[in-house]
Design a protein around this motif. Structure first.
Motif, PDB file in Angstrom:
ATOM      1  N   ARG A  28      -1.835  -1.140   6.317  1.00 39.94           N
ATOM      2  CA  ARG A  28      -1.227  -1.328   7.622  1.00 39.94           C
ATOM      3  C   ARG A  28       0.227  -0.788   7.099  1.00 39.94           C
ATOM      4  NH1 ARG A  28      -2.366  -4.134  11.937  1.00 39.94           N
ATOM      5  NH2 ARG A  28      -0.861  -2.593  12.693  1.00 39.94           N
ATOM      6  N   LEU A  29       0.539   0.142   8.329  1.00 43.54           N
ATOM      7  CA  LEU A  29       1.911   0.988   7.903  1.00 43.54           C
ATOM      8  C   LEU A  29       2.828   0.385   8.979  1.00 43.54           C
ATOM      9  CD1 LEU A  29       0.513   4.691   7.607  1.00 43.54           C
ATOM     10  CD2 LEU A  29       1.225   3.018   5.834  1.00 43.54           C
ATOM     11  N   TYR A  30       3.798  -0.148   8.569  1.00 42.58           N
ATOM     12  CA  TYR A  30       4.866  -0.599   9.343  1.00 42.58           C
ATOM     13  C   TYR A  30       6.124   0.367   9.204  1.00 42.58           C
ATOM     14  CZ  TYR A  30       2.076  -4.927   9.835  1.00 42.58           C
ATOM     15  OH  TYR A  30       0.968  -5.481  10.119  1.00 42.58           O
ATOM     16  N   LYS A  31       7.152   0.317  10.160  1.00 42.62           N
ATOM     17  CA  LYS A  31       8.250   1.042  10.149  1.00 42.62           C
ATOM     18  C   LYS A  31       9.019   1.072   8.809  1.00 42.62           C
ATOM     19  CE  LYS A  31      12.083   2.517  12.979  1.00 42.62           C
ATOM     20  NZ  LYS A  31      13.136   2.026  14.111  1.00 42.62           N
ATOM     21  N   LYS A  32       9.173  -0.049   7.986  1.00 39.87           N
ATOM     22  CA  LYS A  32       9.885  -0.055   6.855  1.00 39.87           C
ATOM     23  C   LYS A  32       8.993  -0.723   5.637  1.00 39.87           C
ATOM     24  CE  LYS A  32      14.410  -0.381   8.764  1.00 39.87           C
ATOM     25  NZ  LYS A  32      15.676  -0.851   8.812  1.00 39.87           N
ATOM     26  N   ARG A  33       7.673  -0.813   6.001  1.00 41.83           N
ATOM     27  CA  ARG A  33       7.090  -1.332   4.780  1.00 41.83           C
ATOM     28  C   ARG A  33       5.355  -0.943   4.922  1.00 41.83           C
ATOM     29  NH1 ARG A  33       4.373  -6.645   5.490  1.00 41.83           N
ATOM     30  NH2 ARG A  33       4.493  -7.228   7.892  1.00 41.83           N
ATOM     31  N   LYS A  65       3.199   5.006  -1.240  1.00 43.26           N
ATOM     32  CA  LYS A  65       4.553   5.473  -0.381  1.00 43.26           C
ATOM     33  C   LYS A  65       4.080   7.001  -0.413  1.00 43.26           C
ATOM     34  CE  LYS A  65       7.693   1.551  -1.377  1.00 43.26           C
ATOM     35  NZ  LYS A  65       8.919   1.472  -2.018  1.00 43.26           N
ATOM     36  N   GLN A  66       3.811   7.784  -1.470  1.00 42.59           N
ATOM     37  CA  GLN A  66       3.873   9.024  -1.511  1.00 42.59           C
ATOM     38  C   GLN A  66       2.836   9.464  -0.559  1.00 42.59           C
ATOM     39  OE1 GLN A  66       3.579   9.873  -5.485  1.00 42.59           O
ATOM     40  NE2 GLN A  66       6.000   9.758  -5.907  1.00 42.59           N
ATOM     41  N   LEU A  67       1.382   8.829  -0.785  1.00 38.13           N
ATOM     42  CA  LEU A  67       0.439   9.221   0.090  1.00 38.13           C
ATOM     43  C   LEU A  67       0.598   8.858   1.397  1.00 38.13           C
ATOM     44  CD1 LEU A  67      -2.509   7.605  -2.297  1.00 38.13           C
ATOM     45  CD2 LEU A  67      -1.927  10.038  -1.938  1.00 38.13           C
ATOM     46  N   ALA A  68       1.323   7.705   1.808  1.00 35.97           N
ATOM     47  CA  ALA A  68       1.695   7.495   3.132  1.00 35.97           C
ATOM     48  C   ALA A  68       2.497   8.401   3.954  1.00 35.97           C
ATOM     49  CB  ALA A  68       2.377   6.205   3.365  1.00 35.97           C
ATOM     50  N   LYS A  69       3.512   9.265   3.205  1.00 35.21           N
ATOM     51  CA  LYS A  69       4.208  10.305   3.716  1.00 35.21           C
ATOM     52  C   LYS A  69       3.450  11.444   3.884  1.00 35.21           C
ATOM     53  CE  LYS A  69       8.540   8.653   1.683  1.00 35.21           C
ATOM     54  NZ  LYS A  69       9.691   8.939   0.688  1.00 35.21           N
ATOM     55  N   ILE A  73       1.207  12.531  10.639  1.00 37.93           N
ATOM     56  CA  ILE A  73       0.923  13.393  11.778  1.00 37.93           C
ATOM     57  C   ILE A  73       1.855  13.483  12.689  1.00 37.93           C
ATOM     58  CG2 ILE A  73      -0.583  13.675  13.545  1.00 37.93           C
ATOM     59  CD1 ILE A  73      -2.874  12.697  12.193  1.00 37.93           C
ATOM     60  N   GLY A  74       2.718  14.470  12.950  1.00 41.14           N
ATOM     61  CA  GLY A  74       4.109  14.612  13.616  1.00 41.14           C
ATOM     62  C   GLY A  74       5.242  13.727  13.121  1.00 41.14           C
ATOM     63  N   HIS A  75       5.344  13.874  11.913  1.00 42.12           N
ATOM     64  CA  HIS A  75       6.542  12.893  11.326  1.00 42.12           C
ATOM     65  C   HIS A  75       6.164  11.441  11.236  1.00 42.12           C
ATOM     66  CE1 HIS A  75       8.690  16.666  11.396  1.00 42.12           C
ATOM     67  NE2 HIS A  75       8.659  16.723  12.412  1.00 42.12           N
ATOM     68  N   ARG A  76       5.067  11.056  11.432  1.00 41.52           N
ATOM     69  CA  ARG A  76       4.644   9.762  11.436  1.00 41.52           C
ATOM     70  C   ARG A  76       3.411   9.360  10.580  1.00 41.52           C
ATOM     71  NH1 ARG A  76       4.508   6.301  17.099  1.00 41.52           N
ATOM     72  NH2 ARG A  76       4.358   4.872  15.556  1.00 41.52           N
ATOM     73  N   PRO A  77       3.432   8.525   9.685  1.00 36.78           N
ATOM     74  CA  PRO A  77       2.354   7.997   8.626  1.00 36.78           C
ATOM     75  C   PRO A  77       1.157   7.634   9.526  1.00 36.78           C
ATOM     76  CG  PRO A  77       4.246   7.356   7.655  1.00 36.78           C
ATOM     77  CD  PRO A  77       4.649   7.960   8.927  1.00 36.78           C
TER      78      PRO A  77
END
Length: 201
Positions: A28-33, A65-69, A73-77
């Motif tokens: 799960r991807l949150y804004k800061k974690r 973190k690297q894979l999430a970045k 899509i459109g600057h959002r993981p």
């Protein structure tokens, strides 16, 4: 009345899945974690570390973190892209840090190549088509080179060398047979004439 299908964690595709029958924990991807969805957090981290070839917790969270970045899509993981990338790396089955980093780069290059292919299919502008085609060509060549690099790393850089033309000066000797170099050691398989000469000594 049409209803949307319910999305669930992806089970193994086939019974002969050599990477194991346990599905990857979802991310799960949150804004800061980044959160690992698993009933047992430690077991979830362990399963992900095995899938990604991470040697410790720092390596696991660093590569996530690297894979999430890279999944953005459109600057959002994007969670779906990240799940695909993790699943693909699991199938590559990295066994050390080098393979882990190389596998991560391979999935990122693949994602970039697919984005380029999508852009190419969606444009009618000739200049854009040429530019995107060049980028796509570079990405696919890079991917092929990464496959070769992974194979060499796994084979301890064992590459066969074939000599097609041979010139022997007066007083020199030639080996008649197959010559293969493995890890800087020459191994020669003697041909029939060479074997007869050795037997006569």
């Amino acid at each position: 009345m049409t209803t949307a299908p319910t999305l669930q964690a992806t089970p193994p595709v086939a019974a002969n899945d050599r990477s194991g029958s346990i599905a990857n924990p979802r991310i799960r991807l949150y804004k800061k974690r980044i959160a690992i969805k698993h009933p047992d957090p430690q077991a979830g981290e362990r399963l992900l570390a095995e899938a990604l070839g991470a040697v410790d917790r720092d390596a696991l969270h660093g590569i996530l973190k690297q894979l999430a970045k890279a999944s953005a899509i459109g600057h959002r993981p994007d969670e779906a892209n990240l799940a695909f990338m993790i699943s693909t790396i699991k199938r590559i089955a990295p066994s050390d840090s080098i393979e882990s980093m190389l596998a991560a780069q391979m999935v990122c290059v693949h994602m970039a190549a697919m984005r380029s292919a999508c852009r190419l299919a969606c444009t009618d502008n000739l200049a854009q088509q040429e530019s995107i085609t060049r980028a796509l060509t570079r990405l696919t060549r890079t991917f092929a080179a990464q496959i070769e690099a992974l194979g060499r790393h796994r084979g301890n850089d064992e590459r066969a060398i074939t000599v097609r033309n041979l010139s022997v000066q007066d007083g020199g000797k030639a080996i008649v047979g197959h010559v293969t170099q493995h890890a800087n050691v020459l191994v020669a398989e003697a041909g029939p004439s060479e074997a007869r000469q050795e037997a006569g000594r």
